[in-house]
Design a protein around this motif. Structure first.
Motif, mmCIF file in Angstrom:
data_model
loop_
_atom_site.group_PDB
_atom_site.id
_atom_site.type_symbol
_atom_site.label_atom_id
_atom_site.label_comp_id
_atom_site.label_asym_id
_atom_site.label_seq_id
_atom_site.Cartn_x
_atom_site.Cartn_y
_atom_site.Cartn_z
ATOM 1 N N ARG A 192 10.842 -61.965 14.079
ATOM 2 C CA ARG A 192 12.136 -62.105 13.123
ATOM 3 C C ARG A 192 13.170 -62.451 14.070
ATOM 4 O O ARG A 192 14.363 -63.891 13.718
ATOM 5 N N TYR A 193 13.110 -62.076 14.993
ATOM 6 C CA TYR A 193 14.200 -62.745 16.334
ATOM 7 C C TYR A 193 14.275 -64.273 17.029
ATOM 8 O O TYR A 193 15.230 -64.800 16.827
ATOM 9 N N LEU A 224 13.208 -66.143 14.394
ATOM 10 C CA LEU A 224 14.213 -67.399 13.068
ATOM 11 C C LEU A 224 15.202 -66.825 13.056
ATOM 12 O O LEU A 224 15.713 -67.316 12.259
ATOM 13 N N GLN A 225 15.808 -65.245 13.080
ATOM 14 C CA GLN A 225 17.332 -66.255 12.967
ATOM 15 C C GLN A 225 17.956 -66.555 14.110
ATOM 16 O O GLN A 225 18.975 -67.214 14.437
ATOM 17 N N ARG A 226 16.898 -67.504 15.437
ATOM 18 C CA ARG A 226 17.601 -68.474 16.228
ATOM 19 C C ARG A 226 17.680 -69.557 15.630
ATOM 20 O O ARG A 226 17.776 -70.384 16.538
ATOM 21 N N THR A 250 17.656 -57.772 8.886
ATOM 22 C CA THR A 250 18.191 -58.493 10.454
ATOM 23 C C THR A 250 18.316 -57.982 11.164
ATOM 24 O O THR A 250 18.093 -56.829 11.530
ATOM 25 N N SER A 264 20.932 -57.350 13.967
ATOM 26 C CA SER A 264 22.098 -57.278 14.432
ATOM 27 C C SER A 264 22.809 -57.970 15.475
ATOM 28 O O SER A 264 21.980 -58.666 16.506
ATOM 29 N N ALA A 265 23.556 -58.552 16.537
ATOM 30 C CA ALA A 265 23.879 -59.578 16.685
ATOM 31 C C ALA A 265 23.605 -59.012 18.034
ATOM 32 O O ALA A 265 23.507 -59.464 19.547
ATOM 33 N N MET A 310 19.714 -59.091 19.180
ATOM 34 C CA MET A 310 19.608 -60.022 19.498
ATOM 35 C C MET A 310 19.615 -60.468 20.593
ATOM 36 O O MET A 310 19.783 -61.226 21.299
#
Length: 94
Positions: free
Chosen positions: A60-61, A63-65, A83, A85-86, A89
């Motif tokens: 997930r980390y 993908l969010q990047r 997700t 959170s900021a 991350m």
């Protein structure tokens, strides 16, 4: 003429901030294979907090990047129902 690839497939162990920045700057899609990041203490901690497997947190980390992933992990459908959170991350990236 030097051709720039449109996709760069790398192992998770080869992933560096420098590579991510280079690919983003040159509009090269980055795809990661493997899950070497699951040993990260922050990934482990977040997995416990969210009651998820560390592999799911690490994928997930990525993908969010904006990084595509390939996986054989059975829980891959769980990647899309939460997700990070900021702050989470930043913990992983540090």
């Amino acid at each position: 003429m030097h051709k720039i690839p449109s996709v760069n497939l790398v192992s998770a162990s080869s992933l560096t901030e420098e590579l991510i920045e280079y690919c983003q700057a040159h509009k090269i899609a980055l795809m990661v294979q493997g899950q070497d990041g699951v040993e990260n203490r922050e990934v482990q901690r977040i997995a416990l907090m969210k009651q998820r497997q560390p592999e799911v947190i690490y994928l997930r980390y990525l993908l969010q990047r904006g990084i595509a992933v390939t996986t054989r992990h059975s829980a891959c459908l769980q990647l899309f129902d939460f997700t990070l959170s900021a702050e989470e991350m930043r913990w992983i990236q540090a």
